[in-house]
Design a protein around this motif. Structure first.
Motif, PDB file in Angstrom:
ATOM      1  N   GLU A 128      44.917  -3.791 -10.384  1.00 42.26           N
ATOM      2  CA  GLU A 128      44.177  -4.491  -9.534  1.00 42.26           C
ATOM      3  C   GLU A 128      44.913  -4.243  -8.108  1.00 42.26           C
ATOM      4  OE1 GLU A 128      44.756  -8.547 -10.812  1.00 42.26           O
ATOM      5  OE2 GLU A 128      43.034  -8.551 -12.138  1.00 42.26           O
ATOM      6  N   PHE A 129      46.378  -4.207  -7.963  1.00 45.09           N
ATOM      7  CA  PHE A 129      46.815  -3.959  -6.691  1.00 45.09           C
ATOM      8  C   PHE A 129      46.399  -2.472  -6.065  1.00 45.09           C
ATOM      9  CE2 PHE A 129      50.462  -2.620  -4.232  1.00 45.09           C
ATOM     10  CZ  PHE A 129      50.526  -3.512  -3.040  1.00 45.09           C
ATOM     11  N   SER A 130      46.564  -1.624  -7.273  1.00 45.13           N
ATOM     12  CA  SER A 130      46.175   0.061  -6.618  1.00 45.13           C
ATOM     13  C   SER A 130      44.647   0.033  -6.281  1.00 45.13           C
ATOM     14  CB  SER A 130      46.722   0.782  -7.843  1.00 45.13           C
ATOM     15  OG  SER A 130      45.900   0.626  -9.069  1.00 45.13           O
ATOM     16  N   ASN A 131      43.868  -0.658  -6.928  1.00 45.19           N
ATOM     17  CA  ASN A 131      42.547  -0.552  -6.567  1.00 45.19           C
ATOM     18  C   ASN A 131      42.084  -1.300  -5.385  1.00 45.19           C
ATOM     19  OD1 ASN A 131      41.858   0.984  -8.872  1.00 45.19           O
ATOM     20  ND2 ASN A 131      41.679  -0.851 -10.445  1.00 45.19           N
ATOM     21  N   ALA A 132      42.943  -2.429  -5.254  1.00 43.09           N
ATOM     22  CA  ALA A 132      42.872  -3.161  -3.630  1.00 43.09           C
ATOM     23  C   ALA A 132      43.002  -2.109  -2.460  1.00 43.09           C
ATOM     24  CB  ALA A 132      43.594  -4.326  -3.775  1.00 43.09           C
ATOM     25  N   PRO A 133      42.046  -2.514  -1.474  1.00 39.88           N
ATOM     26  CA  PRO A 133      42.431  -1.598  -0.362  1.00 39.88           C
ATOM     27  C   PRO A 133      43.480  -1.972   0.542  1.00 39.88           C
ATOM     28  CG  PRO A 133      40.701  -3.476   0.066  1.00 39.88           C
ATOM     29  CD  PRO A 133      40.909  -3.432  -1.407  1.00 39.88           C
ATOM     30  N   SER A 134      44.892  -2.147  -0.261  1.00 42.78           N
ATOM     31  CA  SER A 134      45.792  -2.437   0.441  1.00 42.78           C
ATOM     32  C   SER A 134      46.681  -1.201   0.816  1.00 42.78           C
ATOM     33  CB  SER A 134      46.712  -3.360  -0.520  1.00 42.78           C
ATOM     34  OG  SER A 134      47.203  -2.678  -1.658  1.00 42.78           O
ATOM     35  N   SER A 135      48.020  -1.593   1.459  1.00 41.47           N
ATOM     36  CA  SER A 135      48.620  -0.378   2.067  1.00 41.47           C
ATOM     37  C   SER A 135      48.135   0.572   2.944  1.00 41.47           C
ATOM     38  CB  SER A 135      49.601   0.285   0.938  1.00 41.47           C
ATOM     39  OG  SER A 135      50.465  -0.439   0.291  1.00 41.47           O
ATOM     40  N   GLN A 136      46.928  -0.072   3.659  1.00 43.75           N
ATOM     41  CA  GLN A 136      46.181   0.657   4.500  1.00 43.75           C
ATOM     42  C   GLN A 136      46.486   0.016   5.880  1.00 43.75           C
ATOM     43  OE1 GLN A 136      44.207   3.539   3.444  1.00 43.75           O
ATOM     44  NE2 GLN A 136      45.050   3.117   1.318  1.00 43.75           N
ATOM     45  N   LEU A 137      46.102   1.146   6.759  1.00 45.03           N
ATOM     46  CA  LEU A 137      46.248   0.453   8.121  1.00 45.03           C
ATOM     47  C   LEU A 137      45.354  -0.634   8.546  1.00 45.03           C
ATOM     48  CD1 LEU A 137      46.452   4.208  10.142  1.00 45.03           C
ATOM     49  CD2 LEU A 137      48.287   2.358   9.889  1.00 45.03           C
ATOM     50  N   ALA A 138      45.702  -1.502   9.370  1.00 39.68           N
ATOM     51  CA  ALA A 138      44.509  -2.565   9.522  1.00 39.68           C
ATOM     52  C   ALA A 138      43.532  -2.282  10.379  1.00 39.68           C
ATOM     53  CB  ALA A 138      45.464  -3.587  10.246  1.00 39.68           C
ATOM     54  N   PHE A 139      43.635  -1.252  11.392  1.00 39.14           N
ATOM     55  CA  PHE A 139      42.971  -0.611  12.221  1.00 39.14           C
ATOM     56  C   PHE A 139      42.907   0.976  12.156  1.00 39.14           C
ATOM     57  CE2 PHE A 139      43.922  -4.679  13.969  1.00 39.14           C
ATOM     58  CZ  PHE A 139      42.811  -5.489  13.817  1.00 39.14           C
ATOM     59  N   PRO A 140      42.141   1.534  11.125  1.00 37.09           N
ATOM     60  CA  PRO A 140      42.199   3.094  10.975  1.00 37.09           C
ATOM     61  C   PRO A 140      41.923   3.771  12.083  1.00 37.09           C
ATOM     62  CG  PRO A 140      41.253   1.961   9.067  1.00 37.09           C
ATOM     63  CD  PRO A 140      41.370   1.041  10.125  1.00 37.09           C
ATOM     64  N   LEU A 160      50.211  -1.239  12.105  1.00 37.58           N
ATOM     65  CA  LEU A 160      50.091  -2.319  11.147  1.00 37.58           C
ATOM     66  C   LEU A 160      49.594  -1.867   9.811  1.00 37.58           C
ATOM     67  CD1 LEU A 160      50.849  -5.280  10.914  1.00 37.58           C
ATOM     68  CD2 LEU A 160      48.372  -5.795  11.521  1.00 37.58           C
ATOM     69  N   ARG A 161      50.175  -2.190   8.725  1.00 41.67           N
ATOM     70  CA  ARG A 161      49.914  -1.945   7.608  1.00 41.67           C
ATOM     71  C   ARG A 161      49.428  -3.245   6.663  1.00 41.67           C
ATOM     72  NH1 ARG A 161      49.210   3.096   5.497  1.00 41.67           N
ATOM     73  NH2 ARG A 161      50.044   4.792   6.888  1.00 41.67           N
ATOM     74  N   LEU A 162      48.331  -3.253   6.043  1.00 36.89           N
ATOM     75  CA  LEU A 162      48.022  -4.077   5.157  1.00 36.89           C
ATOM     76  C   LEU A 162      48.744  -3.965   3.575  1.00 36.89           C
ATOM     77  CD1 LEU A 162      44.259  -4.414   5.946  1.00 36.89           C
ATOM     78  CD2 LEU A 162      46.086  -5.906   7.079  1.00 36.89           C
ATOM     79  N   VAL A 163      49.575  -4.768   3.371  1.00 38.96           N
ATOM     80  CA  VAL A 163      50.114  -4.717   2.178  1.00 38.96           C
ATOM     81  C   VAL A 163      49.736  -5.404   1.043  1.00 38.96           C
ATOM     82  CG1 VAL A 163      52.519  -5.377   1.002  1.00 38.96           C
ATOM     83  CG2 VAL A 163      52.213  -4.626   3.265  1.00 38.96           C
ATOM     84  N   GLU A 164      48.966  -6.825   0.968  1.00 42.56           N
ATOM     85  CA  GLU A 164      48.571  -7.185  -0.185  1.00 42.56           C
ATOM     86  C   GLU A 164      47.448  -8.406   0.309  1.00 42.56           C
ATOM     87  OE1 GLU A 164      50.380 -10.526  -3.336  1.00 42.56           O
ATOM     88  OE2 GLU A 164      51.771  -9.155  -2.253  1.00 42.56           O
ATOM     89  N   PRO A 165      46.315  -8.470  -0.322  1.00 41.57           N
ATOM     90  CA  PRO A 165      45.246  -9.323  -0.102  1.00 41.57           C
ATOM     91  C   PRO A 165      45.659 -10.613  -0.543  1.00 41.57           C
ATOM     92  CG  PRO A 165      44.567  -8.018  -1.848  1.00 41.57           C
ATOM     93  CD  PRO A 165      45.806  -7.389  -1.490  1.00 41.57           C
ATOM     94  N   ARG A 166      45.482 -11.746   0.423  1.00 43.69           N
ATOM     95  CA  ARG A 166      45.777 -13.277  -0.087  1.00 43.69           C
ATOM     96  C   ARG A 166      44.459 -13.742   0.124  1.00 43.69           C
ATOM     97  NH1 ARG A 166      51.118 -14.666  -0.247  1.00 43.69           N
ATOM     98  NH2 ARG A 166      52.113 -12.744  -0.832  1.00 43.69           N
ATOM     99  N   THR A 167      44.731 -15.242   0.255  1.00 43.43           N
ATOM    100  CA  THR A 167      43.248 -15.910   0.317  1.00 43.43           C
ATOM    101  C   THR A 167      42.201 -15.574   1.137  1.00 43.43           C
ATOM    102  OG1 THR A 167      42.557 -18.248   0.265  1.00 43.43           O
ATOM    103  CG2 THR A 167      44.244 -17.515   1.969  1.00 43.43           C
ATOM    104  N   SER A 168      40.984 -15.952   0.577  1.00 44.82           N
ATOM    105  CA  SER A 168      39.837 -15.914   1.656  1.00 44.82           C
ATOM    106  C   SER A 168      38.854 -17.035   1.630  1.00 44.82           C
ATOM    107  CB  SER A 168      38.757 -14.746   1.171  1.00 44.82           C
ATOM    108  OG  SER A 168      38.405 -15.127  -0.322  1.00 44.82           O
ATOM    109  N   ASN A 169      39.747 -18.155   1.301  1.00 47.64           N
ATOM    110  CA  ASN A 169      39.148 -19.420   1.316  1.00 47.64           C
ATOM    111  C   ASN A 169      39.734 -20.313   2.732  1.00 47.64           C
ATOM    112  OD1 ASN A 169      38.306 -22.095   1.038  1.00 47.64           O
ATOM    113  ND2 ASN A 169      39.338 -22.381  -0.934  1.00 47.64           N
ATOM    114  N   PRO A 170      38.730 -20.515   3.563  1.00 42.37           N
ATOM    115  CA  PRO A 170      39.149 -21.051   4.760  1.00 42.37           C
ATOM    116  C   PRO A 170      40.006 -22.233   4.797  1.00 42.37           C
ATOM    117  CG  PRO A 170      36.933 -20.336   4.772  1.00 42.37           C
ATOM    118  CD  PRO A 170      37.316 -20.227   3.564  1.00 42.37           C
TER     119      PRO A 170
END
Length: 360
Positions: free
Chosen positions: A31-43, A98-108
């Motif tokens: 799940e972590f490897s498939n998530a779009p993490s460790s990517q630049l926040a603004f490529p 800035l790099r996105l490491v891990e997705p967190r909540t999407s609940n406002p």
């Protein structure tokens, strides 16, 4: 149950636990490897960084605006005073890297826990940074929430972020210095000249007060007017300290100095510097427009001061502002309070009256 049977069951249970742990770990890894993490926040930001013309930083209480002018960044709401050069560049570099490491909540409803509610919420802890091009198009917009130190010694610190207009929050790797308090974006030190280096002060206070102070030995004395009341040397010494650690708290364009003009003051120093100020007052704030002149060793210092400050009215801290344009009366020693009258305690009720003195 036989001991051998118990041992077999225990081993089977341990194997089952190990298999479950392996399967769960493998699932989380996928799940972590498939998530779009460790990517630049603004490529795409790096390729557009040269087109950033305006930066805004906002929290729930205030907004800072920076505009680009060639290779400088200015504070348009503070007379176009130049920002400290390193800070806007560091901010742009931090957003680019800035790099996105891990997705967190999407609940406002969980945004407040990460400090990522919108800044228009009075209780929000978030900072909202927006980058615009010269046509007003948004190149990047990011909400910055709570920070935490790196989980590894010497590693990059982490911060919770959310791209504006999206509900997905992220744990990101990076440090973003995005404080909307304008005071931290200006180099606010003016000069630091010791009181013993001040050789003279000339004060012209409206409508017609004229004072001249001249160094005589180890102190300044009032030489104009020649006849004057006894003055407080402590207050005069305070005037000589008016250039010690002189700084400012805000800036405006020189021709837009707010408030009522009070007059003009000129300091001369032992090394040949002359620093003059047109002074005005707006409420409790003293504003000064500075001009400098110098000879010999002070010529370069005067040129530097004029380049930095002559186009601006500077808000001087109140304790220093009060020393710039005193009146002769304000230099007098404080009046001693009148001695209270001697009180006579009243006689207690029922006490015998003092007999009259008959002289016998």
């Amino acid at each position: 149950m036989k001991p051998r049977t118990s041992l077999v069951l225990l081993l089977l249970g341990a194997l089952a636990l190990a298999a479950g742990f392996y399967i769960q770990t493998a699932r989380e890894s996928r799940e972590f490897s498939n998530a779009p993490s460790s990517q630049l926040a603004f490529p795409d930001l790096a390729s557009h960084i040269a087109t950033v013309a305006r930066i805004t930083i906002a929290d729930h209480a205030k907004t800072l605006v920076l505009t680009r002018a060639g290779d400088r960044w200015l504070l348009p709401e503070h007379g176009d005073f130049p920002a400290i050069a390193a800070r806007p560049h560091a901010l742009l570099a931090a957003l680019t890297e800035l790099r996105l490491v891990e997705p967190r909540t999407s609940n406002p409803s969980d945004f407040a826990r990460l400090g990522l509610t919108a800044p228009d919420d009075p209780k929000s802890d978030a900072k909202l940074v927006r980058l615009f091009d010269d046509k007003g198009h948004v190149l990047a917009a990011l909400l910055i929430g709570h920070t935490r130190p790196s989980p590894e010694p010497g590693g990059t610190d982490q911060v919770f972020v959310r791209r504006e207009g999206q509900n997905q929050t992220w744990l990101a790797a990076g440090t973003i210095d995005a404080d909307p308090d304008f005071a931290g974006w200006m180099a606010r030190d003016i000069v630091n000249i010791g009181h013993d280096q001040v050789t003279g002060i000339t004060i012209d206070r409206l409508p017609n007060d004229h004072l001249v102070l001249t160094r005589q030995g180890d102190k300044l004395v009032v030489t104009v007017p020649a006849e004057h009341p006894v003055l407080d040397q402590f207050k005069i010494d305070g005037m000589a300290r008016g250039l010690e650690f002189l700084s400012f708290t805000d800036a405006r364009k020189a021709d837009a100095a707010p408030g009522q003009k009070l007059g003009h003051v000129t300091f001369t120093t032992a090394d040949g510097l002359t620093l003059a100020a047109d002074v005005s007052e707006d409420g409790n704030t003293t504003w000064a427009v500075l001009t400098a002149a110098g000879k010999d060793k002070a010529a370069a210092q005067a040129a530097d001061l004029n380049q930095k400050f002559s186009l601006f009215a500077l808000a001087i801290p109140s304790w220093q502002g009060k020393t710039l344009l005193p009146t002769l009366d304000s230099l007098k020693p404080p009046e001693k309070p009148a001695a209270p009258p001697v009180s006579v305690a009243p006689e207690a009720p029922g006490s015998p009256a003092t007999p009259p003195n008959t002289g016998k």
